[in-house]
Write a protein that holds these residues in place. Structure first.
Motif, PDB file in Angstrom:
ATOM      1  N   LEU A   1       0.845  -1.204   0.000  1.00 32.66           N
ATOM      2  CA  LEU A   1       0.000   0.000   0.000  1.00 32.66           C
ATOM      3  C   LEU A   1       0.876   1.249   0.000  1.00 32.66           C
ATOM      4  O   LEU A   1       0.615   2.204  -0.755  1.00 32.66           O
ATOM      5  CB  LEU A   1      -0.938  -0.029   1.220  1.00 32.66           C
ATOM      6  CG  LEU A   1      -1.937   1.111   1.318  1.00 32.66           C
ATOM      7  CD1 LEU A   1      -2.832   1.177   0.079  1.00 32.66           C
ATOM      8  CD2 LEU A   1      -2.813   0.980   2.574  1.00 32.66           C
ATOM      9  N   ALA A   2       1.924   1.222   0.827  1.00 32.52           N
ATOM     10  CA  ALA A   2       2.817   2.384   0.872  1.00 32.52           C
ATOM     11  C   ALA A   2       3.466   2.610  -0.494  1.00 32.52           C
ATOM     12  O   ALA A   2       3.559   3.744  -0.983  1.00 32.52           O
ATOM     13  CB  ALA A   2       3.887   2.174   1.945  1.00 32.52           C
ATOM     14  N   GLU A   3       3.880   1.520  -1.135  1.00 33.71           N
ATOM     15  CA  GLU A   3       4.511   1.662  -2.468  1.00 33.71           C
ATOM     16  C   GLU A   3       3.524   2.219  -3.485  1.00 33.71           C
ATOM     17  O   GLU A   3       3.845   3.128  -4.259  1.00 33.71           O
ATOM     18  CB  GLU A   3       4.997   0.293  -2.960  1.00 33.71           C
ATOM     19  CG  GLU A   3       6.266  -0.175  -2.300  1.00 33.71           C
ATOM     20  CD  GLU A   3       6.578  -1.650  -2.607  1.00 33.71           C
ATOM     21  OE1 GLU A   3       7.668  -2.085  -2.231  1.00 33.71           O
ATOM     22  OE2 GLU A   3       5.714  -2.357  -3.188  1.00 33.71           O
TER      23      GLU A   3
ATOM     24  N   GLY B   1     -10.542   4.184   2.409  1.00 40.23           N
ATOM     25  CA  GLY B   1     -11.023   2.840   2.746  1.00 40.23           C
ATOM     26  C   GLY B   1     -12.452   2.613   2.294  1.00 40.23           C
ATOM     27  O   GLY B   1     -13.069   1.636   2.680  1.00 40.23           O
ATOM     28  N   ASN B   2     -12.986   3.531   1.497  1.00 36.42           N
ATOM     29  CA  ASN B   2     -14.357   3.404   0.959  1.00 36.42           C
ATOM     30  C   ASN B   2     -15.382   3.156   2.066  1.00 36.42           C
ATOM     31  O   ASN B   2     -16.370   2.464   1.869  1.00 36.42           O
ATOM     32  CB  ASN B   2     -14.419   2.261  -0.065  1.00 36.42           C
ATOM     33  CG  ASN B   2     -15.477   2.531  -1.125  1.00 36.42           C
ATOM     34  OD1 ASN B   2     -15.544   3.631  -1.670  1.00 36.42           O
ATOM     35  ND2 ASN B   2     -16.311   1.553  -1.406  1.00 36.42           N
TER      36      ASN B   2
ATOM     37  N   CYS C   1      -5.344  -2.496   5.147  1.00 39.08           N
ATOM     38  CA  CYS C   1      -4.466  -2.298   3.980  1.00 39.08           C
ATOM     39  C   CYS C   1      -5.017  -3.033   2.760  1.00 39.08           C
ATOM     40  O   CYS C   1      -4.925  -2.525   1.638  1.00 39.08           O
ATOM     41  CB  CYS C   1      -3.045  -2.746   4.298  1.00 39.08           C
ATOM     42  SG  CYS C   1      -2.267  -1.656   5.506  1.00 39.08           S
ATOM     43  N   ALA C   2      -5.603  -4.209   2.984  1.00 36.80           N
ATOM     44  CA  ALA C   2      -6.205  -4.928   1.849  1.00 36.80           C
ATOM     45  C   ALA C   2      -7.319  -4.077   1.248  1.00 36.80           C
ATOM     46  O   ALA C   2      -7.480  -3.984   0.022  1.00 36.80           O
ATOM     47  CB  ALA C   2      -6.752  -6.272   2.314  1.00 36.80           C
ATOM     48  N   VAL C   3      -8.078  -3.436   2.123  1.00 41.19           N
ATOM     49  CA  VAL C   3      -9.159  -2.568   1.645  1.00 41.19           C
ATOM     50  C   VAL C   3      -8.566  -1.392   0.854  1.00 41.19           C
ATOM     51  O   VAL C   3      -9.026  -1.057  -0.246  1.00 41.19           O
ATOM     52  CB  VAL C   3      -9.995  -2.052   2.843  1.00 41.19           C
ATOM     53  CG1 VAL C   3     -10.912  -0.927   2.414  1.00 41.19           C
ATOM     54  CG2 VAL C   3     -10.803  -3.192   3.443  1.00 41.19           C
TER      55      VAL C   3
END
Ligand SMILES: Cc1ncc(COP(=O)(O)O)c(C=O)c1O
Length: 940
Positions: A594-596, A782-783, A817-819
């Motif tokens: 996610l950071a990348e 995160g919607n 993070c998956a979200v």
């Protein structure tokens, strides 16, 4: 839905002209490689676009012919091979009249660039290397894309099977011979039409068979896929059987003219093709639906290694076929029909497809393939388009063919759906997607035929054969999706209105009881929208549904950025929650990925991330960072701004500390005038930017005179609570320069506006060309799931490393993070930033025309899908029309549209819908708003 395999031959170098698309065509099943031959007589070679790469290799040859089978279409595999030919030019017979090839300039450049590269790096010298070289050449043509989601031009997913496939040149005499030799049959042979195979009807007295002579290039794995499917379906009446040869082989091979062909003998099915059947009664269509469902039932447990096929007729990938051909549709009205079908597919169908049941389906129940006898469907032919896909695609494709021939298109489709549903009950989601899939299937045919017409303008057949498709699109285009959906629901025995049916039963808690319970158990500082509060139970896309099943167009929730309950986001969340959720003290890939991914969207060296749970947490952490870095506390803030609900942020939010219940600014917080171009304090100044910046400079001087310094300036680039305030150009850049010169940092609060909402850019600050020192973000990230972040530079981040651990229990957990990753995927896959720009521009333009007719509208402003409509009682005095704004919001709610107000006077209608909000939604919003404005302006 026509087939044509034109060959374009040019005796001259390619001339790049205009924007005509192509140099070939795609066959009915996408297997055709257009054959572009370029012949360069020696004298002309110096004008050739291939001159550079060719000359060093071939300059000693007398004549060189290059055969370039080219797929200039992204959904097909490209195969470019350069074949040297030493034949003198006069021996090379042009296939048709020489034509000047016209290409889109960019494409031509791209193509030639690649050929050049190919010749330098990868052209196989030895024939035996050809297979590997193919792959190599292919990779050269398309280097991998950066994001896995950017699939539109990613042919790596397409199988290597779209090679030139001229029909096998076998005659009826050959067919008789093959029948005798391989099957021991003495027959009469009659050639039948065929697209990939040479087909023959063989008759021996009463007995009849179909002989299929496969194309030399046909992939044996695909033929095997068909054979295994037929074998699997042996017990099902109405499906051809494969008859083995005398040798026992299913597919003997014959050699002809140096080519090897697979032979198959199929049983003959009686019946007339549906195309010759003028009377399509509801019973016939229902029977077809039921027949297909029985076929799919039988195929449900069938699997084959070759079943995952990416062919243009894979409806699940309709967007990949339609989008690159939109420009081939010259008529803007027709193009708009196709665009709307595409939009609908991309936003409301495609995201749901991965969640549906999928299996091998026939995929092509067209009128030529369906056999009918005595008003009943008795058979189905041609399993060549079979693939593994969502089951509902089978229904949608057959329904599309059914409606094409009908004066009552929706009804015809509904009969077919009803028949299918009786055998295989469809789920409500499948039914909900049907209409969008049917429109997408029509759009696929329309786009393909428009392209063919462009390539072969002299061939009237393309126009004629596409007639029914265009007619169907024209008839369906104005039909609201809800209506079509209702028709299909009724066909499946469901109530026509899904929302009514879908609302979960309320166990005795109506609005009043919930309100009473809120009063008892929750603090009254939690406000409730609308005089008649809404009890929402479900969300989907840009819609919210209340407990009574009424749908509301959501124009205000910017948190559900990619649409309420987006299935891809929900699936990512559920999947990760079922696997693992823990804190950042364990190593996990998601947080890094996610950071990348986010860093790729950031300018400068903004690359060190903190993941937190809300916009407030992000801004609070930003305050800690600036204090750690500068050792100062004084903050510059904009009047009307809101930065969060923590005590540290109430202190820097004039919206709160200057509002009801507020205690004013603490001594270390300095409020700058809101630099609003419409209502701002210095709007009439000769140089408003200079005036605002000078005001800030004065405040900085006072802070410094008091022996302190300014720690930071925090601002949104487009103010939310301020009332969608647009800054004068240059303001932010000059403020950043001023603050930095005074040793302070600049924080961009992107909590509301980030992630593509402003349309032109991914971040709001980018619209001002500035690079902040710290960026905070939240809401859309995160919607709806609590996910927020702070990013800063390595230098500032380093100052925070004091020995005290920063631990955040939930921040950066794998589920969040998956979200976050799923949200980024959807933004990219659905191209939502560009969508926000396009729809936002349309909406803003329409609101501005409304402004011309309605004096109440003082200003329309904003960017992308972050717009504000400021209401005033007097355009001179700008007296805020707060009461009117509230009345409008209430009236719109009654009309099923959710809006809200913002701004220090609560007189700005804020418009910040989920980004899947589309042009039709925008039109509806404007039309309803116009009606409400009329009511408000002329009270009864
Ligand atoms: C600009 C801005 N910053 C920060 C916040 C605080 O975010 P959260 O409510 O997620 O704590 C908000 C919330 O409305 C906001 O609009």
């Amino acid at each position: 839905m026509t087939k044509s395999w034109p060959r374009v031959t040019t005796m001259r170098p390619i001339r790049v002209m205009g924007s005509l698309l192509g140099c070939g065509d795609v066959g009915r099943k996408g297997r055709f490689v257009p054959d572009l031959r370029l012949f360069y007589p020696r004298g002309q070679r110096k004008h050739s676009p291939l001159q550079k790469p060719i000359l060093p290799r071939h300059s000693r040859r007398e004549h060189t012919a290059f055969t370039l089978p080219i797929f200039p279409f992204p959904w097909l595999r490209y195969r470019i091979s350069l074949i040297e030919s030493s034949k003198p030019q006069r021996q090379v017979r042009p296939l048709e009249e020489p034509q000047v090839l016209q290409m889109d300039t960019d494409f031509a450049r791209f193509l030639w660039g690649n050929i050049w590269h190919l010749m330098r790096n990868g052209y196989p010298a030895q024939k035996k290397d050809a297979d590997h070289a193919d792959e190599r050449r292919f990779n050269l043509l398309y280097p991998p894309r950066r994001h896995k989601s950017a699939d539109a031009y990613s042919p790596s997913k397409w199988p290597r099977r779209n090679y030139p496939m001229p029909l096998p040149p076998l005659t009826e005499a050959h067919a008789r011979q093959i029948a005798a030799q391989h099957y021991g049959l003495q027959v009469q042979a009659q050639r039948l039409p065929g697209e990939l195979d040479a087909n023959f009807l063989l008759s021996a007295g009463e007995e009849r068979y179909i002989l299929k002579v496969g194309n030399a290039d046909h992939d044996p794995a695909e033929l095997d896929f068909q054979n295994r499917a037929l074998a699997h379906l042996t017990a099902l009446p109405g499906v051809p059987r494969l008859i083995p040869a005398r040798s026992g082989e299913e597919m003997p091979i014959v050699e002809h003219d140096g080519q090897r062909h697979f032979i198959r003998l199929l049983s003959y099915l009686p019946g007339e093709p549906l195309v010759r059947c003028p009377d399509r009664s509801p019973e016939l269509l229902r029977g077809l639906g039921a027949f297909l469902a029985r076929l799919d039932q039988a195929l449900a447990d069938f699997q084959h290694p070759a079943m995952e096929r990416d062919i243009p007729w894979n409806l699940a990938h309709a967007h990949r076929v339609i989008r690159p051909r939109l420009h081939a549709i010259p008529d803007p009205v027709r193009r708009r029909w196709v665009e709307r079908a595409l939009e609908r597919f991309e936003q409301q169908v495609r995201p749901y497809l991965p969640t549906l049941r999928a299996q091998v389906i026939h995929n092509d129940a067209n009128d030529h393939n369906v056999l009918v006898a005595q008003g009943q469907v008795v058979g189905l032919l041609d399993f060549g388009d079979m693939l593994h896909a969502p089951l509902i695609c089978e229904v949608a494709i057959a329904a599309t063919y059914a409606l094409l021939a009908s004066p009552e298109p929706l009804q015809a489709a509904a009969h077919l759906v009803a028949g299918y549903h009786q055998v295989i009950p469809l789920t409500t989601t499948e039914v909900a997607l049907l209409d969008g899939l049917i429109r997408a299937r029509l759009a696929v045919s329309a786009a393909l035929s428009a392209e063919r017409a462009l390539i072969e303008p002299e061939n009237p057949y393309h126009q004629i054969s596409a007639g029914p498709v265009w007619a169907a699109l024209e008839r369906l285009d104005p039909v609201p999706a809800e209506v079509a959906h209702g028709v299909f629901r009724q066909a499946c025995g469901l109530p026509a209105f899904p929302s009514l049916a879908a609302a979960p039963a309320q166990p005795g808690r109506d609005e009043q009881t919930i309100l009473a319970a809120r009063r008892r158990y929750l603090n009254p500082t939690l406000s409730v929208s609308y005089r008649r509060p809404l009890h929402m139970v479900r969300g989907q896309g840009q819609y919210l549904y209340d407990a009574e099943g009424r749908a509301y167009l959501d124009c205000v929730n910017n948190v559900c950025h990619v649409g309420h309950s987006h299935p891809a986001v929900v699936a990512a969340l559920a999947h990760q929650a079922a696997l693992l959720n823990t804190n950042t003290r364990y190593l996990h890939e998601h947080i890094i990925t996610l950071a990348e991914r986010l860093t790729a969207h950031m300018p400068g060296d903004l690359s060190v991330w903190f993941f937190v749970n809300s916009g407030s947490e992000a801004n609070d952490l930003a305050l800690r960072l600036v204090r750690a870095y500068t050792g100062r506390q004084d903050m510059l803030v904009l009047a009307g701004a809101y930065h969060g609900n923590l005590s540290s942020l109430i202190d820097i939010s004039p919206y709160k500390f200057d509002g009801p219940g507020g205690a004013g600014a603490p001594p270390w917080v300095h409020t700058l005038s809101m630099p609003c171009t419409y209502r701002g304090r210095f709007r009439h100044a000769e140089d408003p930017v200079a005036a605002y910046v000078e005001e800030a400079a004065g405040i900085i001087r006072q802070v410094e005179e008091a022996g302190r310094g300014v720690a930071a300036f925090i601002a949104e680039a487009l103010m939310g609570t301020g009332g969608q305030v647009v800054f004068p150009p240059g303001y932010l850049a000059q403020m950043y320069a001023l603050v930095r010169a005074a040793g302070g940092l600049c924080i961009a609060d992107e909590v509301q506006i980030g992630f593509g909402r402003v349309g032109t850019h991914f971040w709001g600050f980018e619209t001002h060309g500035v690079v902040p020192d710290i960026v905070t973000m939240g809401k859309p990230m995160g919607n709806g799931h609590p996910l927020a972040a702070v990013v800063t530079t390595p230098e500032i981040a380093a100052s925070f490393v004091t020995g005290m651990e920063y631990f955040n229990t939930f921040g950066g957990n794998p589920v969040s993070c998956a979200v976050g990753l799923a949200v980024l995927d959807v933004i990219e896959e659905q191209n939502l930033q560009e969508h926000a720009r396009r729809v936002g521009e349309h909406l803003k333009a329409r609101l501005k025309t409304l402004q011309e007719r309605h004096p109440l509208i003082g200003d329309v402003r904003g960017s992308g899908l972050f717009l504000g409509v400021e209401l005033v009682r007097d355009r001179e005095t700008l007296a805020p029309a707060a009461g009117e704004a509230q009345a409008i919001v209430e009236a719109m709610r009654e009309r099923g549209i959710l809006l809200s107000t913002d701004g220090p006077f609560h007189n700005v209608l804020k418009i910040k819908p989920p980004l899947v909000f589309n042009q039709e939604d925008a039109d509806r919003l404007v039309e309803e708003l116009e009606g409400v404005l009329q009511e408000v302006e002329q009270p009864a």
